[in-house]
Design an enzyme around this catalytic site. Structure first.
Site, short mmCIF file in Angstrom:
data_model
loop_
_atom_site.label_atom_id
_atom_site.label_comp_id
_atom_site.label_asym_id
_atom_site.label_seq_id
_atom_site.Cartn_x
_atom_site.Cartn_y
_atom_site.Cartn_z
N GLU A 1 0.80 -1.23 0.00
CA GLU A 1 0.00 0.00 0.00
C GLU A 1 0.83 1.29 0.00
O GLU A 1 0.31 2.36 0.32
CB GLU A 1 -0.99 0.02 1.18
CG GLU A 1 -1.92 -1.19 1.22
CD GLU A 1 -3.04 -1.07 2.24
OE1 GLU A 1 -3.74 -0.05 2.25
OE2 GLU A 1 -3.20 -2.01 3.03
N HIS B 1 -10.61 2.94 18.54
CA HIS B 1 -11.52 1.88 18.99
C HIS B 1 -10.99 1.22 20.25
O HIS B 1 -9.80 0.95 20.35
CB HIS B 1 -11.62 0.77 17.93
CG HIS B 1 -12.59 1.06 16.84
ND1 HIS B 1 -12.52 0.44 15.61
CD2 HIS B 1 -13.69 1.86 16.79
CE1 HIS B 1 -13.52 0.86 14.86
NE2 HIS B 1 -14.23 1.74 15.54
N SER C 1 -9.57 -4.31 16.70
CA SER C 1 -9.34 -5.68 16.22
C SER C 1 -7.84 -5.95 16.11
O SER C 1 -7.41 -7.10 16.23
CB SER C 1 -9.95 -5.89 14.83
OG SER C 1 -11.34 -5.75 14.85
N TYR C 2 -7.08 -4.88 15.86
CA TYR C 2 -5.63 -5.02 15.61
C TYR C 2 -4.89 -4.20 16.65
O TYR C 2 -5.09 -2.98 16.75
CB TYR C 2 -5.29 -4.55 14.19
CG TYR C 2 -6.11 -5.28 13.15
CD1 TYR C 2 -5.72 -6.55 12.73
CD2 TYR C 2 -7.28 -4.74 12.63
CE1 TYR C 2 -6.47 -7.26 11.80
CE2 TYR C 2 -8.04 -5.43 11.70
CZ TYR C 2 -7.64 -6.69 11.29
OH TYR C 2 -8.40 -7.39 10.38
N TYR C 3 -4.01 -4.88 17.42
CA TYR C 3 -3.38 -4.23 18.58
C TYR C 3 -2.06 -3.56 18.22
O TYR C 3 -1.00 -3.93 18.72
CB TYR C 3 -3.24 -5.24 19.72
CG TYR C 3 -4.60 -5.60 20.28
CD1 TYR C 3 -5.17 -4.85 21.30
CD2 TYR C 3 -5.34 -6.64 19.74
CE1 TYR C 3 -6.43 -5.14 21.79
CE2 TYR C 3 -6.61 -6.94 20.22
CZ TYR C 3 -7.14 -6.19 21.24
OH TYR C 3 -8.40 -6.47 21.72
N HIS D 1 -3.59 2.83 16.20
CA HIS D 1 -4.04 3.50 14.98
C HIS D 1 -5.27 4.33 15.31
O HIS D 1 -6.00 4.05 16.27
CB HIS D 1 -4.34 2.49 13.87
CG HIS D 1 -5.36 1.48 14.24
ND1 HIS D 1 -5.06 0.34 14.94
CD2 HIS D 1 -6.70 1.44 14.04
CE1 HIS D 1 -6.16 -0.37 15.15
NE2 HIS D 1 -7.19 0.29 14.61
N HIS E 1 -8.74 6.33 13.65
CA HIS E 1 -9.67 6.36 12.51
C HIS E 1 -10.07 7.81 12.21
O HIS E 1 -10.38 8.57 13.14
CB HIS E 1 -10.96 5.58 12.85
CG HIS E 1 -10.71 4.15 13.24
ND1 HIS E 1 -11.10 3.09 12.46
CD2 HIS E 1 -10.11 3.59 14.32
CE1 HIS E 1 -10.76 1.95 13.04
NE2 HIS E 1 -10.16 2.23 14.19
P1 M7G Z 1 -9.71 -1.69 14.35
O1 M7G Z 1 -10.27 -0.67 15.28
O2 M7G Z 1 -8.48 -2.42 14.83
O3 M7G Z 1 -10.76 -2.81 14.02
O4 M7G Z 1 -9.43 -0.93 12.99
P2 M7G Z 1 -12.04 -2.96 13.12
O5 M7G Z 1 -11.56 -3.56 11.81
O6 M7G Z 1 -12.88 -3.96 13.88
O7 M7G Z 1 -12.67 -1.61 12.98
C1 M7G Z 1 -8.62 -1.41 11.98
C2 M7G Z 1 -8.96 -0.63 10.72
O8 M7G Z 1 -8.03 -0.99 9.71
C3 M7G Z 1 -10.35 -0.96 10.20
O9 M7G Z 1 -11.05 0.24 9.92
C4 M7G Z 1 -10.07 -1.80 8.93
O10 M7G Z 1 -11.04 -1.60 7.91
C5 M7G Z 1 -8.71 -1.30 8.51
N1 M7G Z 1 -7.90 -2.32 7.82
C6 M7G Z 1 -7.80 -3.63 8.16
N2 M7G Z 1 -6.92 -4.24 7.32
C7 M7G Z 1 -6.55 -5.65 7.40
C8 M7G Z 1 -6.44 -3.29 6.44
C9 M7G Z 1 -5.50 -3.34 5.36
O11 M7G Z 1 -4.89 -4.36 5.03
N3 M7G Z 1 -5.28 -2.15 4.72
C10 M7G Z 1 -5.94 -0.99 5.06
N4 M7G Z 1 -5.67 0.11 4.37
N5 M7G Z 1 -6.83 -0.94 6.08
C11 M7G Z 1 -7.09 -2.08 6.76
#
Ligand code: M7G
Length: 234
Positions: free
Chosen positions: A82, A165, A169-171, A174, A176
């Site tokens: 990306e 958040h 979901s991902y630690y 980040h 939003h």
């Molecule tokens: P989060 O709050 O960890 O979890 O946000 P959520 O997915 O339950 O909201 C992670 C954010 O990263 C989300 O808004 C996803 O749509 C975004 N996201 C996840 N992945 C795997 C990717 C990716 O590979 N590329 C991009 N650009 N965004 C991603």
């Protein structure tokens, strides 16, 4: 077009849009883990009230044992994926971040604008790890992220919803950025924490997120909910 109902000035119709208007954006996860499949299945949800102690005793061990891989985040930070989508970068290893479109956004219109700012620094798992030491990073994300979005997309800071958040979901830390008028998934009060508030709370108390009760929802068959149940906490 078939009519289902007509009442005074109100009508309900069924339409079959032509193919060119019928485009569906899809995300493919391959191979998907059991946890991915659960994330996208509809389930009953329950509120959890997590104290600082609960975090240390229940949530943290759980996160360390079975959270989603964050390889995709590292690929972005290392420019292995990306790289051509990066909107803005501050490369400072401690207080820098990369801003790029979230993969949920097709980038065709700003009405549903959705970007994420990913911290360059590794090891900040979530809101719970934040202290006053992270204020420079959070202020950079707020100020520079907002400026970059104004420059690229023409939306001002007061037209954006900027939040973290909990639970994510991902630690890997980040933030939003979504268009204020867009009801993006995950903007509910039990999940989204406005960056403005996060900064103020840390300015008042560096240990705010380490100690306070945080309330969030968990799905019926999430393993973390099971851990809370086993600990007699819900
Ligand atoms: P989060 O709050 O960890 O979890 O946000 P959520 O997915 O339950 O909201 C992670 C954010 O990263 C989300 O808004 C996803 O749509 C975004 N996201 C996840 N992945 C795997 C990717 C990716 O590979 N590329 C991009 N650009 N965004 C991603």
């Amino acid at each position: 077009m078939t009519r289902q109902l007509k009442n005074d000035i109100y009508g309900v119709y069924h339409l079959s849009p032509p193919a060119e208007l019928n485009d569906i954006k899809t995300t493919v996860i391959r191979p998907a883990t059991e946890k991915h499949i659960k994330k996208y299945l509809h389930q009953e949800v329950y509120l959890i009230q997590e104290s600082g102690e609960d975090y240390k005793n229940i949530t943290l061990p759980f996160i360390e044992s079975q959270s989603f891989s964050i390889q995709w985040v590292y690929n972005i930070l290392e420019k292995k994926a990306e790289a051509d989508r990066i909107v803005y970068e501050n490369s400072d290893p401690d207080n820098g971040f990369i801003l790029l479109p979230d993969f949920k956004w097709n980038q065709k219109q700003v009405e549903d604008l959705y970007l994420i700012a990913i911290s360059q620094k590794k090891g900040i798992k979530s809101l719970r790890d934040l202290t006053a030491d992270h204020l420079p990073l959070l202020r950079n994300i707020l100020k520079e992220g907002t400026e970059a979005i104004l420059k690229r997309y023409g939306l001002r800071g007061n037209q954006l919803r900027i939040y973290l958040h909990y639970q994510p979901s991902y630690y890997h830390l980040h933030v939003h950025f979504t268009a204020l008028g867009h009801d993006a998934p995950g903007i509910t009060v039990e999940r989204a924490h406005l960056l403005y508030d996060v900064i103020q709370n840390l300015e008042m108390d560096s240990r705010y997120y380490e100690t306070r009760m945080l309330t969030y929802a968990l799905r019926e068959d999430e393993a973390l909910l099971k851990s809370f149940k086993e600990a007699g906490k819900c």
